[in-house]
Design a protein around this motif. Structure first.
Motif, PDB file in Angstrom:
ATOM      1  N   MET A   9      17.946   8.600   5.258  1.00 39.71           N
ATOM      2  CA  MET A   9      18.090   7.821   6.474  1.00 39.71           C
ATOM      3  C   MET A   9      16.769   7.822   7.244  1.00 39.71           C
ATOM      4  O   MET A   9      16.071   8.821   7.279  1.00 39.71           O
ATOM      5  N   ALA A  10      16.447   6.712   7.874  1.00 38.78           N
ATOM      6  CA  ALA A  10      15.182   6.579   8.599  1.00 38.78           C
ATOM      7  C   ALA A  10      15.222   7.386   9.889  1.00 38.78           C
ATOM      8  O   ALA A  10      16.269   7.555  10.501  1.00 38.78           O
ATOM      9  N   ALA A  11      14.082   7.891  10.287  1.00 34.65           N
ATOM     10  CA  ALA A  11      13.983   8.626  11.550  1.00 34.65           C
ATOM     11  C   ALA A  11      14.221   7.665  12.699  1.00 34.65           C
ATOM     12  O   ALA A  11      14.109   6.449  12.550  1.00 34.65           O
ATOM     13  N   LYS A  12      14.569   8.235  13.848  1.00 41.26           N
ATOM     14  CA  LYS A  12      14.830   7.393  15.022  1.00 41.26           C
ATOM     15  C   LYS A  12      13.653   6.466  15.296  1.00 41.26           C
ATOM     16  O   LYS A  12      12.529   6.914  15.429  1.00 41.26           O
ATOM     17  N   GLY A  13      13.938   5.185  15.351  1.00 45.81           N
ATOM     18  CA  GLY A  13      12.914   4.211  15.698  1.00 45.81           C
ATOM     19  C   GLY A  13      11.924   3.910  14.596  1.00 45.81           C
ATOM     20  O   GLY A  13      11.097   3.042  14.742  1.00 45.81           O
ATOM     21  N   GLY A  14      11.989   4.617  13.484  1.00 46.16           N
ATOM     22  CA  GLY A  14      11.057   4.377  12.384  1.00 46.16           C
ATOM     23  C   GLY A  14      11.553   3.252  11.495  1.00 46.16           C
ATOM     24  O   GLY A  14      12.740   2.947  11.461  1.00 46.16           O
ATOM     25  N   PRO A  15      10.650   2.633  10.765  1.00 49.46           N
ATOM     26  CA  PRO A  15      11.055   1.528   9.891  1.00 49.46           C
ATOM     27  C   PRO A  15      11.879   2.033   8.697  1.00 49.46           C
ATOM     28  O   PRO A  15      11.649   3.129   8.187  1.00 49.46           O
ATOM     29  N   SER A  16      12.822   1.228   8.279  1.00 47.02           N
ATOM     30  CA  SER A  16      13.640   1.567   7.116  1.00 47.02           C
ATOM     31  C   SER A  16      12.838   1.311   5.845  1.00 47.02           C
ATOM     32  O   SER A  16      11.746   0.738   5.888  1.00 47.02           O
ATOM     33  N   ASN A  17      13.369   1.743   4.723  1.00 49.91           N
ATOM     34  CA  ASN A  17      12.687   1.519   3.454  1.00 49.91           C
ATOM     35  C   ASN A  17      12.500   0.030   3.180  1.00 49.91           C
ATOM     36  O   ASN A  17      11.463  -0.383   2.677  1.00 49.91           O
ATOM     37  N   LEU A  18      13.509  -0.772   3.502  1.00 48.61           N
ATOM     38  CA  LEU A  18      13.417  -2.219   3.306  1.00 48.61           C
ATOM     39  C   LEU A  18      12.306  -2.801   4.164  1.00 48.61           C
ATOM     40  O   LEU A  18      11.504  -3.614   3.696  1.00 48.61           O
ATOM     41  N   GLU A  19      12.223  -2.360   5.409  1.00 49.29           N
ATOM     42  CA  GLU A  19      11.167  -2.840   6.304  1.00 49.29           C
ATOM     43  C   GLU A  19       9.785  -2.414   5.803  1.00 49.29           C
ATOM     44  O   GLU A  19       8.839  -3.198   5.864  1.00 49.29           O
ATOM     45  N   LYS A  20       9.694  -1.195   5.287  1.00 50.03           N
ATOM     46  CA  LYS A  20       8.421  -0.725   4.738  1.00 50.03           C
ATOM     47  C   LYS A  20       8.015  -1.569   3.539  1.00 50.03           C
ATOM     48  O   LYS A  20       6.845  -1.936   3.394  1.00 50.03           O
ATOM     49  N   GLU A  21       8.976  -1.885   2.665  1.00 46.89           N
ATOM     50  CA  GLU A  21       8.689  -2.725   1.499  1.00 46.89           C
ATOM     51  C   GLU A  21       8.251  -4.118   1.920  1.00 46.89           C
ATOM     52  O   GLU A  21       7.331  -4.691   1.332  1.00 46.89           O
ATOM     53  N   GLN A  22       8.897  -4.667   2.940  1.00 42.32           N
ATOM     54  CA  GLN A  22       8.529  -5.991   3.439  1.00 42.32           C
ATOM     55  C   GLN A  22       7.125  -5.978   4.031  1.00 42.32           C
ATOM     56  O   GLN A  22       6.336  -6.886   3.791  1.00 42.32           O
ATOM     57  N   MET A  23       6.810  -4.926   4.787  1.00 38.71           N
ATOM     58  CA  MET A  23       5.471  -4.823   5.380  1.00 38.71           C
ATOM     59  C   MET A  23       4.417  -4.665   4.280  1.00 38.71           C
ATOM     60  O   MET A  23       3.356  -5.274   4.353  1.00 38.71           O
ATOM     61  N   PHE A  24       4.727  -3.867   3.262  1.00 37.65           N
ATOM     62  CA  PHE A  24       3.803  -3.690   2.152  1.00 37.65           C
ATOM     63  C   PHE A  24       3.598  -5.013   1.420  1.00 37.65           C
ATOM     64  O   PHE A  24       2.478  -5.370   1.069  1.00 37.65           O
ATOM     65  N   GLY A  25       4.689  -5.750   1.199  1.00 35.98           N
ATOM     66  CA  GLY A  25       4.596  -7.064   0.542  1.00 35.98           C
ATOM     67  C   GLY A  25       3.750  -8.041   1.333  1.00 35.98           C
ATOM     68  O   GLY A  25       2.942  -8.776   0.766  1.00 35.98           O
ATOM     69  N   MET A  26       3.911  -8.034   2.647  1.00 36.31           N
ATOM     70  CA  MET A  26       3.122  -8.921   3.502  1.00 36.31           C
ATOM     71  C   MET A  26       1.649  -8.520   3.466  1.00 36.31           C
ATOM     72  O   MET A  26       0.773  -9.389   3.406  1.00 36.31           O
ATOM     73  N   ALA A  27       1.365  -7.223   3.488  1.00 34.38           N
ATOM     74  CA  ALA A  27      -0.021  -6.753   3.421  1.00 34.38           C
ATOM     75  C   ALA A  27      -0.642  -7.118   2.073  1.00 34.38           C
ATOM     76  O   ALA A  27      -1.812  -7.507   2.006  1.00 34.38           O
ATOM     77  N   GLU A  28       0.145  -7.026   1.025  1.00 31.56           N
ATOM     78  CA  GLU A  28      -0.332  -7.381  -0.315  1.00 31.56           C
ATOM     79  C   GLU A  28      -0.678  -8.876  -0.384  1.00 31.56           C
ATOM     80  O   GLU A  28      -1.717  -9.256  -0.914  1.00 31.56           O
ATOM     81  N   LYS A  29       0.193  -9.719   0.175  1.00 27.78           N
ATOM     82  CA  LYS A  29      -0.068 -11.164   0.205  1.00 27.78           C
ATOM     83  C   LYS A  29      -1.305 -11.480   1.029  1.00 27.78           C
ATOM     84  O   LYS A  29      -2.104 -12.345   0.664  1.00 27.78           O
ATOM     85  N   GLU A  30      -1.466 -10.795   2.146  1.00 29.23           N
ATOM     86  CA  GLU A  30      -2.647 -11.003   2.997  1.00 29.23           C
ATOM     87  C   GLU A  30      -3.918 -10.640   2.239  1.00 29.23           C
ATOM     88  O   GLU A  30      -4.915 -11.354   2.304  1.00 29.23           O
TER      89      GLU A  30
END
Length: 83
Positions: free
Chosen positions: A1-22
Motif C-alpha cells: 500500500m502507498a504511503a500517505k499522500g505518496g503516488p501509487s504504483n500505477l501513478e509511478k508507472e504513468q509518470m515513468f512512461g511520460m518521462a520516457e516519452k519526453e
C-alpha cells in the motif's frame, strides 16, 4: 500500500512512461536538428578537421532558428482550443 499522500504504483508507472516519452521526443528533436543543420551548413567534402568561420556561424543561426520555431509551434499547439 502507498504511503500517505505518496503516488501509487500505477501513478509511478504513468509518470515513468511520460518521462520516457519526453526523453524519446527530446532525442528525436535533437537528432532532427543535428541532421537539418549539418546538411544545410557543412560542405559534403570535408576540407578541414575543424569548422570554419562560415560553417560555425551557419550552425549557430540554424540551431537558434530551429529552437525558435520549435518553441513557437509548441506554444501555438498549446494554445489551440480542444476539439
Amino acid at each position: 500500500m502507498a504511503a500517505k499522500g505518496g503516488p501509487s504504483n500505477l501513478e509511478k508507472e504513468q509518470m515513468f512512461g511520460m518521462a520516457e516519452k519526453e526523453m524519446e521526443y527530446r532525442v528525436d528533436l535533437f537528432n532532427r536538428l543535428t541532421h537539418a543543420c549539418f546538411d544545410k551548413c557543412i560542405d559534403k567534402r570535408y576540407k578541414e578537421a575543424e569548422l570554419n568561420m562560415g560553417e560555425n556561424s551557419c550552425i549557430d543561426r540554424c540551431v537558434s532558428k530551429y529552437w525558435q520555431v520549435t518553441n513557437l509551434v509548441g506554444q501555438m499547439l498549446g494554445n489551440r482550443p480542444q476539439m
